[in-house]
Design an enzyme around this catalytic site. Structure first.
Site, PDB file in Angstrom:
ATOM      1  N   LYS A  76       1.311  -1.382  -0.114  1.00 55.53           N
ATOM      2  CA  LYS A  76      -0.431  -0.359  -0.042  1.00 55.53           C
ATOM      3  C   LYS A  76       0.975   1.220  -0.124  1.00 55.53           C
ATOM      4  O   LYS A  76       2.055   1.502   1.083  1.00 55.53           O
ATOM      5  CB  LYS A  76      -0.673  -0.382   0.680  1.00 55.53           C
ATOM      6  CG  LYS A  76      -1.665   1.059   1.181  1.00 55.53           C
ATOM      7  CD  LYS A  76      -3.044   0.895   2.707  1.00 55.53           C
ATOM      8  CE  LYS A  76      -3.880   1.729   2.728  1.00 55.53           C
ATOM      9  NZ  LYS A  76      -5.209   2.047   3.734  1.00 55.53           N
ATOM     10  N   SER A 151     -10.422   1.398   2.402  1.00 57.11           N
ATOM     11  CA  SER A 151      -8.964   2.662   1.759  1.00 57.11           C
ATOM     12  C   SER A 151      -8.003   1.730   1.400  1.00 57.11           C
ATOM     13  O   SER A 151      -6.888   2.238  -0.171  1.00 57.11           O
ATOM     14  CB  SER A 151      -8.077   3.414   2.398  1.00 57.11           C
ATOM     15  OG  SER A 151      -6.908   3.143   3.511  1.00 57.11           O
ATOM     16  N   SER A 175     -10.618   0.037   6.424  1.00 61.66           N
ATOM     17  CA  SER A 175      -9.725  -0.271   5.519  1.00 61.66           C
ATOM     18  C   SER A 175      -9.036  -1.763   4.508  1.00 61.66           C
ATOM     19  O   SER A 175      -8.622  -1.604   4.045  1.00 61.66           O
ATOM     20  CB  SER A 175      -8.654   0.930   5.936  1.00 61.66           C
ATOM     21  OG  SER A 175      -9.221   2.182   5.063  1.00 61.66           O
TER      22      SER A 175
END
Lengths: 484, 476
Positions: A76, A151, A175
């Site tokens: 990420k 996210s 997330s």
């Protein structure tokens, strides 16, 4: 090979059936081919990745390979990785090349894993759809008109489309679990403090936690063995003996007590998701578990509490993006105050600004007691709910998200509807507990996740509970059609 | 109307640690800009603070030195505001739960002692520096200082004059250096004061509106700024005006204070507990360990010097005005094995005079305590007189060698041989018949002149007591 588990890939590498360079190239080719449609990656740097792959092949040849040596892992874009552009999904850091490695990144480096690229995400991890990214929406591989969740939407979409064998993510209010649910993946948010936050760009420090996203619970366990561990550079990192997260994978489930919070099966849950979750729980009963109804009475307060505390911390955490030392700076300004205003007005997106405003408000003189302090008190009540619940059960199960993947744009202009996406996940962050989502079936052709919430430090057991289920179901092996 | 000034001080004491309060970067002063700014000092994305144990130890030492409560649990909070030299956009400080509470410091003003209450002392990080002058037409930012550990020490509004405020600041300055937590260098900003000043009609119990004078980095400025501010406030009130709460700066060039920002413009710092740092919890054992390692405090030592060494209070106060001076004195007494008053006279006399002359600190004295002790031994064993000792001392200072070497080399040994002195006296009497006659006619002064002549003839080496005795005998 793209469907293989991490264990299978490691075996293939060890037996020289494939080299790390070949394996890495295989995924780089897929990224090349699929990413333009899905937009799961912000940065791909084949040269860097292949250099690491070559080094991994040397290690493998030398015979000092670890379990993940040579396996490409996507990260990420919230983790600083030395020499890599690290944007956190924001224009503010569009030009930021991290000069150091996050602890999680260095753990993977030391393990010999290959950094496959940096995945897209909601800006500063604020969002549940990956629509707030400065680098464009990520599309759900199961239906390109839909969101992957957020996210950690880029990591989820990357693994779901088999552009990466596994990925890292972070989870502040759901997330990882919500995108895992929406993309048909397994995702684990560990107990707060298990994975170091050093080098992980902060959103809400007291809630942020890194974790793995992969196809199966077994893969998550392999990832956890690398990611977890004490780090003195993070004062909230827990000093605990290194553990083997695969140790309970084969542990039978007979006698397992599953708590079903009545609040998780009430209004707000879609019928399709409710049905899939019930079927999964039935499957657990068949595996020897029994269920008990429990109550988490303060669940309904978790969203308001979260939307006081997380923005409060974020408003302060994001103050460093001021255009002075690095990152974006407005091209024209008249004086210092104007430079700050324009830089932050242009550098941050709407959702980030909304949360900075909320956070600034709740910390302001005269409002602090009514909002921030009150929210901290309720946070303790929410944590206490779980303490009571775990007196009656070993794990808690329920939905990870109220519905399946929604259409891009569907909730983008309704922040409250978007915030409700995290109804079942947020309380876990507030309590600092570990939570996991595993694929449990489909509703109208879209994946549905089952959330498993464990007591503190019960990750190994939770992974075993997931793995046993995955021994008798094949949801986790399903691949989106049209993504060959 | 009679006015009374009310003063409270906030002092920022830079703690003497090798590294910063939340990172491993060096705190050394004077490095090239931004060479001591690591990832944490720059506040790169993703970095986290880790508390420096030594900074905490310094705070605890201070708490013990001012007889304060040491909080077993204190909390770091974020003070949020934007400024280019504040890299995170917030300063990590302590707010509601400081590490030190309720201490006190006794000051001496004239003949009266006064106790100043210390409300609290808390740990925090310093900001960087903005360099506004001459930087290619822009402002420069130096983050070397960012993250340097500070202890902010806050008093109650207990001082009633600039003199009291200065006495407190000096006492505090001595103390923090004495216990080794601060180098005390005010030019480099290691010790700086903010003064909260208000005035009220004498006899009133209510506090007037205060103005805070920021960043006073010398005792003289502290005195001047308070005096100016006090006069300004009194004049303003007497002319029918009102005082607005404000933050002001002192301009040493004009000797005036001027408002920097008013209360309306004041920042809302939005303090909240820093989620990156756990509450700081101290164990009883660790505090006890620090307590055991504490040096004797200046006031206790001062009392002991009077009580046990029989020194006059003035000597005791002077010798304990700095740890280094006290150490020098104690080491000399130790090496000598006694004679504290003689040692005190020399340390406060010849040694202090030389240091003063050369602008040196006691730690830089070329004559070390054991060397001084050996010199003083030669006075007490009558090898040399006190006067000759001064000559020897001066030679030692310039590096001529040890006391004994100099005495030998220069032939300064005191002459105590009665025969030799007698011969000398005879010669003096023979060549100074006029003086002898004066003495015999009753002028006692002439006797002293004759002694002087004898000493001169011996180049100061004759034992003065013996000269006296022989001269009396010869003249009687």
């Amino acid at each position: 090979m793209i469907d293989s588990s991490l264990k299978q890939m490691a075996a293939a590498l060890a037996s020289k059936r494939i080299s790390s360079v070949e394996l890495t190239q295989l995924f780089l080719d897929r990224i090349d081919r699929l990413n333009p449609r899905i937009n799961a990656f912000i940065t791909v740097d084949p040269e860097r990745s292949l250099t690491q792959a070559k080094a991994a092949d040397v290690r493998i040849a030398r015979g000092d390979a670890g379990p993940l040596t040579g396996i490409p892992i996507a990260h990420k874009d919230i983790f600083c990785a030395k020499g890599w552009r690290t944007t956190c999904g924001s224009r503010m850091l569009d030009n930021f090349i991290a000069p150091y490695d996050a602890h999680v990144i260095s753990q993977f480096d030391q393990a010999g894993a290959v950094n496959l690229g940096k995945t897209n995400m909601d800006e500063f991890a604020m969002g549940s759809s990956n629509e707030t990214s400065y680098f464009g929406v990520v599309r759900n591989p199961w239906d390109l008109a839909r969101v992957p969740g957020g996210s950690s939407g880029g990591s989820a979409a990357a693994v779901a489309a088999r552009m990466a064998p596994a990925a890292t993510g972070t989870d502040t209010g759901g997330s990882m679990r919500q995108p895992a649910s929406l993309c048909g993946l397994s995702g684990l948010k560990p107990t707060y403090g298990i994975c170091s936050r050093y080098g992980m760009i902060a959103f809400a420090s007291s809630l942020d936690q890194a974790g793995p996203m992969a196809k199966s619970a077994e893969d998550l366990a392999w990832m956890m063995n690398v990611m977890a561990g004490f780090d003195a550079r993070d004062s909230t990192s827990l000093e605990r003996a290194k553990e083997d997260y695969t140790r309970d994978l084969d542990r039978p489930l007979a006698g397992l007590k599953i708590g079903l919070p009545k609040e998780y099966f009430a209004d707000g849950l879609s019928d399709g998701v409710a049905r899939v979750v019930q079927e999964a729980i039935d499957q657990y009963r068949k595996l020897g578990a029994h269920t008990v109804e429990i109550s988490l009475p303060n669940t309904r307060l978790s969203i308001p509490v979260y939307y006081v505390l997380a923005p409060a911390e974020a408003s302060s955490n994001l103050s460093r993006y001021d255009g002075v030392r690095y990152g974006y700076r407005a091209p024209e300004y008249s004086d210092l105050a104007d430079m700050y205003c324009k830089t932050r007005a242009q550098g941050f997106g709407a959702e980030v600004k909304r949360r900075i405003l909320i956070g600034t408000y709740v910390l302001s003189a005269g409002y602090y007691d009514a909002y921030y302090l009150q929210a901290q008190k309720i946070r303790r009540l929410i944590a206490q709910d779980f303490v009571e619940a775990f007196k009656k059960c070993d794990v808690i199960m329920g939905p990870a998200a109220p519905g399946t993947a929604f259409k891009i744009g569907e909730k983008a202009h309704d922040p409250v509807a978007m915030y409700l996406e995290d109804l079942y996940t947020i309380a876990v962050n507030l309590a600092g507990l570990p939570g996991m989502s595993i694929p449990a079936g489909f509703s109208d052709g879209l994946p549905v996740g089952l959330q498993i919430i464990g007591n503190y430090f019960s990750e190994a057991r939770m992974l075993g509970i997931g793995h046993q289920y995955q021994q008798v179901t094949d949801w986790h092996t399903r691949m989106p059609e049209g993504i060959a | 109307m009679q006015w009374e000034v009310v003063i409270g001080l906030e002092t920022h004491v830079q703690l003497q640690t090798k590294s910063k309060i939340f990172s491993g970067a060096s705190t050394a002063f004077g490095a090239a800009p931004n060479t001591q700014a690591d990832a944490v000092s720059i506040a790169l994305p993703g970095v986290l603070p880790v508390l420096n144990r030594e900074a905490v130890r310094c705070a605890v030492k201070f708490g013990l030195a001012v007889n304060a409560e040491i909080s077993r649990r204190s909390v770091f909070a974020r003070k949020n505001y934007f400024y280019p030299d504040l890299p995170k956009g917030y300063q990590i400080s302590q707010y509601e739960h400081p590490i030190i509470r309720k201490g006190s410091l006794t000051i001496q003003v004239g003949d009266t002692e006064k106790t100043i209450r210390i409300t609290r002392a808390h740990l925090e990080e310093d900001a960087g520096k903005s360099l506004h002058e001459d930087f290619h037409g822009m402002s420069g930012i130096d983050l070397n200082r960012a993250g340097t550990p500070l202890l902010e020490i806050v008093t109650e509004p207990d001082m009633r004059s600039a003199t009291e405020a200065v006495a407190y600041a000096k006492r505090l300055h001595e103390l923090v250096m004495w216990i080794g937590i601060c180098d005390g260098n005010m030019q480099e900003g290691s010790f700086r004061c903010d003064a909260n000043v208000s005035v009220r009609p004498k006899g009133s119990d209510e506090l007037g509106t205060r103005r805070e004078i920021k960043n006073l980095n010398s005792f003289r400025f502290l005195q001047q700024a308070i005096e100016y501010e006090m006069r300004w406030q009194i004049e303003t009130l007497e002319e029918g005006g009102t005082i607005e709460q404000a933050t002001v700066l002192f301009d040493p060039d004009t000797g005036e204070t001027r408002a920097m920002r008013s209360k309306e413009e004041a920042n809302d710092y939005r303090y909240f507990p820093d989620p990156d740092l756990l509450p700081l919890e101290l164990t009883y054992d660790w505090i006890e360990e620090i307590k055991a390692s504490m040096p004797e405090l200046p006031q206790a030592m001062e009392e002991r010097l009077v009580r046990e060494y029989g020194l006059p209070p003035y000597d005791a106060a002077t010798l304990t005005s700095s740890r280094a001076l006290a150490d020098y004195f104690m080491a000399t007494v130790g090496a000598f094995g006694g004679e504290p008053k003689l040692v005190s006279n020399w340390v406060m006399g010849s040694v202090a005079a030389k240091l003063n002359e050369e602008g040196k600190d006691i730690t830089e004295s070329p004559v070390k305590p054991d060397q001084l002790a050996r010199l003083l031994k030669r006075i007490t064993d009558s090898t040399i007189s006190g006067k000759i000792a001064k000559e020897v001392f001066a030679a030692m200072w310039t590096g001529e060698g040890e006391a004994d070497e100099i005495i030998e080399k220069r032939g300064l040994r005191q002459v105590s041989d009665a025969g030799a002195i007698e011969a000398m006296v005879d010669q003096v009497l023979a060549t100074n018949a006029a003086m002898v006659a004066e003495y015999k006619s009753g002028k006692e002064k002439a006797f002293n002149a004759l002694v002087g002549q004898c000493m001169k003839a011996s180049k100061g080496k004759a034992n003065p007591a013996q000269v006296n005795e022989i001269l009396r005998r010869k003249l009687s």
